[in-house]
Design an enzyme around this catalytic site. Structure first.
Site, mmCIF file in Angstrom:
data_model
loop_
_atom_site.group_PDB
_atom_site.id
_atom_site.type_symbol
_atom_site.label_atom_id
_atom_site.label_comp_id
_atom_site.label_asym_id
_atom_site.label_seq_id
_atom_site.Cartn_x
_atom_site.Cartn_y
_atom_site.Cartn_z
ATOM 1 N N GLY A 246 0.807 -1.212 0.000
ATOM 2 C CA GLY A 246 0.000 0.000 0.000
ATOM 3 C C GLY A 246 0.842 1.265 0.000
ATOM 4 O O GLY A 246 1.998 1.270 -0.416
ATOM 5 N N LEU B 9 -4.266 -5.673 -5.520
ATOM 6 C CA LEU B 9 -3.230 -4.646 -5.418
ATOM 7 C C LEU B 9 -2.005 -5.164 -4.678
ATOM 8 O O LEU B 9 -2.101 -5.674 -3.557
ATOM 9 C CB LEU B 9 -3.788 -3.406 -4.708
ATOM 10 C CG LEU B 9 -2.856 -2.198 -4.614
ATOM 11 C CD1 LEU B 9 -2.544 -1.654 -5.999
ATOM 12 C CD2 LEU B 9 -3.481 -1.108 -3.736
ATOM 13 N N ASP B 10 -0.838 -5.036 -5.324
ATOM 14 C CA ASP B 10 0.461 -5.383 -4.742
ATOM 15 C C ASP B 10 0.582 -6.870 -4.389
ATOM 16 O O ASP B 10 1.401 -7.239 -3.534
ATOM 17 C CB ASP B 10 0.743 -4.535 -3.483
ATOM 18 C CG ASP B 10 0.844 -3.066 -3.792
ATOM 19 O OD1 ASP B 10 1.145 -2.724 -4.944
ATOM 20 O OD2 ASP B 10 0.630 -2.254 -2.867
ATOM 21 N N GLU B 11 -0.188 -7.733 -5.020
ATOM 22 C CA GLU B 11 -0.149 -9.155 -4.696
ATOM 23 C C GLU B 11 0.151 -10.028 -5.912
ATOM 24 O O GLU B 11 -0.012 -11.247 -5.854
ATOM 25 C CB GLU B 11 -1.461 -9.590 -4.037
ATOM 26 C CG GLU B 11 -1.710 -8.942 -2.687
ATOM 27 C CD GLU B 11 -2.937 -9.496 -1.986
ATOM 28 O OE1 GLU B 11 -3.442 -10.559 -2.420
ATOM 29 O OE2 GLU B 11 -3.398 -8.876 -1.005
#
Length: 284
Positions: free
Chosen positions: A201, A227-229
């Site tokens: 994040g 998100l971001d994974e």
């Protein structure tokens, strides 16, 4: 760079895969210059990447695909073959921070990266002069909460128009819509300024500072709807101490970010990355 074909395979693991592929190549006098294999015992899958001298094969890629297809069916392979003489077309996306874009442009300009940077897309005008100095088209597409659909429709049109093979989010500070993530799955690379999965994040350096960490890092990964994974391609770290401020961490982190991103992009454009489930095999 020597002209080669890159044969990349993933399939259920079983006896005889390497022998079958090697025999196929030997039949056509294929000269293997690099061979990489990996067997995942947890999933039961096998991964392979071969580089073959293009001059040693008596036909082009279309005929290669036709000749190899029976083997691919026999072993239930996911596979592709790429030509090193066709550099992948790359679009960079950025916002205001310049370090990742500047680093990739320098590596491209000095021929460290065998790719064609066809355009840069940004939601700000800040980096236009730097990009256009390299004689690369710069597309300014502002994004706000009222025009997201229109703006990303324009982004999609540019990706299609340039026939881009890969899109690099070089500190592009907008979240791509799910539709683009799905459409270009495995083709969008992001650099996240933390060692994921830690400090995902916003404001990761502030998060790291508040935890008193001794290492900070950066993660190059494929973009997904989560998100971001997305699957991780490359990571790097640098040591810090209690005396480092948030500003120090940001400064040091920029070096880690650009190094991780350039290595991740290089692995992708050289067809060294195989994605499976939410992980990757990255051959050196």
């Amino acid at each position: 760079m020597e002209h080669t074909y890159r044969l990349v395979i993933s399939c259920p693991d079983r006896v005889g895969i390497v022998a079958k592929v090697s025999n196929f190549l030997s039949t056509y006098n294929g000269w293997i210059t690099e061979a990489s294999h990996h067997s995942d015992t947890q999933t039961g899958w096998f991964f392979m990447r071969h580089e073959i001298k293009a001059s040693s094969i008596p036909f082009g890629l279309d005929q290669f695909r036709a000749a190899f297809e029976p083997i691919a069916r026999e072993f239930n392979m996911n596979w592709h073959i790429a030509d090193s003489a066709r550099p992948k077309k790359v679009i960079l996306m950025c916002s205001k921070e310049s370090h990742c874009v500047a680093d990739l442009l320098h590596r491209w300009h000095s021929r460290e990266i065998n790719a064609e940077i066809v355009a840069v897309i940004s939601n700000h005008e800040d980096l236009r002069r730097m990009v256009e100095w390299h004689e690369i088209p710069y597309h300014y597409i502002p994004v706000n909460q009222n025009n997201r659909d229109e703006a990303f429709g324009e982004v999609d049109g540019l990706i299609e128009g340039y026939e881009a093979d890969v899109v690099v989010l070089a500190r592009y500070m907008q979240v791509l819509p799910a539709s683009l993530c799905e459409k270009y799955a495995g083709q969008v690379i992001n650099i996240h300024h933390s060692f994921l999965p830690s400090f995902a994040g916003a404001r990761p350096y502030h998060q790291a500072y508040s935890r008193g960490v001794k290492l900070i890092g950066a993660t190059c990964h494929y973009v997904t709807q989560d998100l971001d994974e997305g699957p991780i391609i490359e990571q790097d770290v640098i040591r810090i101490s209690h005396s480092d401020s948030i500003e120090d961490m940001v400064r040091l982190g920029k070096d880690v970010e650009k190094n991780a991103l350039s290595r991740g992009l290089r692995a992708h454009i050289e067809d060294r990355v195989i994605t499976y489930e939410n992980k990757t095999v990255v051959f050196d």
